[in-house]
Design an enzyme around this catalytic site. Structure first.
Site, mmCIF file in Angstrom:
data_model
loop_
_atom_site.group_PDB
_atom_site.id
_atom_site.type_symbol
_atom_site.label_atom_id
_atom_site.label_comp_id
_atom_site.label_asym_id
_atom_site.label_seq_id
_atom_site.Cartn_x
_atom_site.Cartn_y
_atom_site.Cartn_z
ATOM 1 C CG PHE A 159 -55.040 32.265 23.923
ATOM 2 C CD1 PHE A 159 -56.079 32.852 24.632
ATOM 3 C CD2 PHE A 159 -55.289 31.807 22.635
ATOM 4 C CE1 PHE A 159 -57.336 32.989 24.065
ATOM 5 C CE2 PHE A 159 -56.548 31.946 22.054
ATOM 6 C CZ PHE A 159 -57.573 32.536 22.772
ATOM 7 C CG HIS A 161 -51.385 36.642 17.323
ATOM 8 N ND1 HIS A 161 -51.676 35.889 16.209
ATOM 9 C CD2 HIS A 161 -52.253 37.677 17.291
ATOM 10 C CE1 HIS A 161 -52.675 36.446 15.535
ATOM 11 N NE2 HIS A 161 -53.044 37.525 16.171
ATOM 12 C CE LYS A 183 -49.193 35.821 33.194
ATOM 13 N NZ LYS A 183 -49.876 34.614 32.623
ATOM 14 C CD GLU A 256 -52.975 48.021 22.095
ATOM 15 O OE1 GLU A 256 -52.191 48.858 21.643
ATOM 16 O OE2 GLU A 256 -54.141 47.914 21.704
#
Ligand SMILES: NC(=O)c1ccc[n+]([C@@H]2O[C@H](COP(=O)([O-])OP(=O)(O)OC[C@H]3O[C@@H](n4cnc5c(N)ncnc54)[C@H](O)[C@@H]3O)[C@@H](O)[C@H]2O)c1
Ligand SMILES: O=C[C@H](O)CS(=O)(=O)O
Length: 482
Positions: A159, A161, A183, A256
């Site tokens: 959420f 960025h 997604k 990441e």
């Protein structure tokens, strides 16, 4: 219905999951509310299991992949469209995430650069040539490498960025020529869908891109586990990332994950620079960056002087209405997250830490908080705190600083403030992290530079536009007599 209710309804953005550009209709809707004032910002028609399978089948049946020049023109057109709609996108980011409008505008600039660099990469062929007559038994041949598209990629984004995280997945995938199903986070879906629509408008053949939101078990988990997917590129929490690593099966995965980045201030540092960077790194984006400064480590000989100046600098990070251009720190993503952070602060205080500034919460708004005398085993030191917290810890010498910095499960990035090149080199060599920035915040990067961490922050596979294109491709080699 009252007049103001009608106006309010008219302002609600109604979007839907999109399968190759076509909106789904499931009768199930997600309401997106402002973390700042709770107003309904928009709704999203959710995808269900049948839509997930349809999106995979549509992408695989698809159609021709645009060639390099076509991919360049699409991404470059998307870049110009984004600039034209900067205001709309910035306001949407702020409305659904609570990030202050200044940060949202900054994020548009970053996403612009992602599109620019991805467009440029479409025109380059990063192949290499290997001569085979380089050893006594070498033959007169050459080996050539080239990057080829994959059949289908899945990109799952967090959420924090709402635009740039999505751009960092979609633009490299499209530059690689690989169809992708996105997604996005259910906390910030509106910006993601609007960005997908912008790419279609830029000329992207719809079969190259779909965007799905829905129940985790009917969308995200299916996308991760489907054997027809070649690569899953995930950015998000360690917990979800490790779950994906367990369940994805035989496919390429890019992870990441979380960060617990230190800013390390040595006694020879420029104190004003250290204070400036510590505040910027701790509080920008409401502290919700994987590369935010999560721990401020200061050499004990200067910790008092640093702390005094830092508290004054932190006062400049005014917290309030994210839509106000003067606001420097908006809300965190939701009230639940703000309450979690409030509890983390209290736990540190119970262990003897002292709150020197901030700590007050109103709904999802948490004041930038400066905490000192934080024990090294405190939760806010050992775990990732995804918010505007600035714990200050002291260290004796460089050996102690390196041991303290390396003492958590994370290894994403770091910032070292020093004027001594020898000290700087030691940190570059000995910190177990993906990035060491000298006299800069851990989050400093340019959008096409390699980015990513190790340990619980990632698998050591880099993203950033140039490296991410390789993640969404596969390398083919071919050879011939020469
Ligand atoms: N390393 C990086 O580049 C980077 C960047 C941004 C955020 N993050 C990390 O992300 C976290 C904050 O973002 P978040 O709260 O959105 O993370 P999250 O892990 O809760 O969610 C990330 C995405 O995963 C999806 N998801 C949730 N459960 C899933 C499952 N079982 N299978 C597949 N997908 C699932 C979510 O819907 C969302 O789209 C922090 O830990 C932050 O450090 C890391
Ligand atoms: O939250 C992490 C981001 O995705 C990477 S950056 O720190 O914004 O560059």
């Amino acid at each position: 219905m009252k007049e103001e209710e009608i106006i309010a309804t008219e302002n609600i953005i109604k979007l839907a999951s999109l399968i190759a550009g076509k909106p789904v209709s499931s009768g199930q809707q997600l309401n997106v509310k402002s973390p700042y004032d709770g107003r309904l910002v928009g709704t999203v028609e959710l995808a269900t299991l049948s839509h997930t399978n349809a999106a995979i089948e549509t992408a695989l049946k698809g159609g021709s992949v645009p060639n390099r020049y076509e991919r360049y023109t699409i991404l470059d057109k998307a870049r110009t469209l984004l600039l034209e709609r900067k205001e709309e996108f910035a306001q949407l980011i702020t409305a659904e995430s609570g990030l202050c409008i200044a940060e949202s505008n900054y994020e548009i600039g970053r996403a612009h650069d992602v599109l620019l660099f991805a467009a440029i990469e479409c025109l380059k062929d990063n192949g290499q040539i290997y001569s085979c007559d380089i050893s006594p038994n070498g033959k007169q041949r050459k080996i050539f490498t080239t990057y080829e598209p994959l059949k289908l990629a899945v990109a799952i984004t967090p959420f924090n960025h709402p635009l740039n995280q999505v751009a960092h997945k979609i633009a490299p995938a499209l530059a690689a020529g690989t169809p992708v199903i996105l997604k996005p986070s259910e906390k910030t879906p509106l910006t993601a869908i609007r960005f997908v629509e912008l790419l279609y408008e830029a000329g992207l053949p719809p079969h190259m891109l779909s965007v799905l939101l829905g129940d985790t078990k009917e969308v995200a988990e299916i996308l991760v586990q489907d054997a027809r997917i070649d690569v899953v590129s995930f950015t998000g929490s360690v917990a979800v990332g490790k779950m994906i690593a367990k369940t994805a099966g035989y496919k390429k995965i890019i992870l990441e994950l979380g960060g617990n980045d230190p800013l390390i201030v040595l006694e020879d540092a420029d104190l004003e620079l250290a204070v400036e960077l510590a505040a910027e790194g701790s509080f920008r984006n409401s502290g919700q960056r994987c590369t935010a400064v999560k721990r401020i480590l200061v050499q004990e000989s200067i910790v008092e002087a640093f702390t005094t100046r830092f508290v004054e600098k932190a006062k400049e990070y005014t917290c309030g209405d994210p839509a106000d251009p003067e606001t420097k720190v908006g809300t965190v993503i939701d009230e639940q997250s703000a309450i979690y952070l409030e509890n983390v602060i209290q736990k540190a205080v119970n262990q003897g830490a002292k709150v020197l500034l901030g700590g007050k919460r109103t709904g999802a708004l948490l004041e930038p908080t400066v905490i000192t005398a934080v024990p090294r085993d405190a939760q806010m030191v050992m775990q990732e705190s995804f918010g505007p917290l600035a714990p200050i810890l002291k260290f004796k010498d460089i050996d102690d600083a390196i041991e303290l910095a390396n003492s958590t499960a994370f290894g994403l990035s770091s910032g070292i403030i020093t004027n001594n090149m020898g000290h700087a080199i030691r940190f570059v060599k000995e910190l177990k992290v993906g990035t060491v920035n000298i006299n800069e915040v851990p989050g400093y990067r340019i959008e096409n530079s390699p980015f990513g961490g190790i340990k619980d922050s990632g698998l050591g596979i880099k993203e950033g536009v140039i490296e991410a294109i390789k993640c969404f491709s596969y390398m083919k080699t071919f050879s011939m007599p020469w």
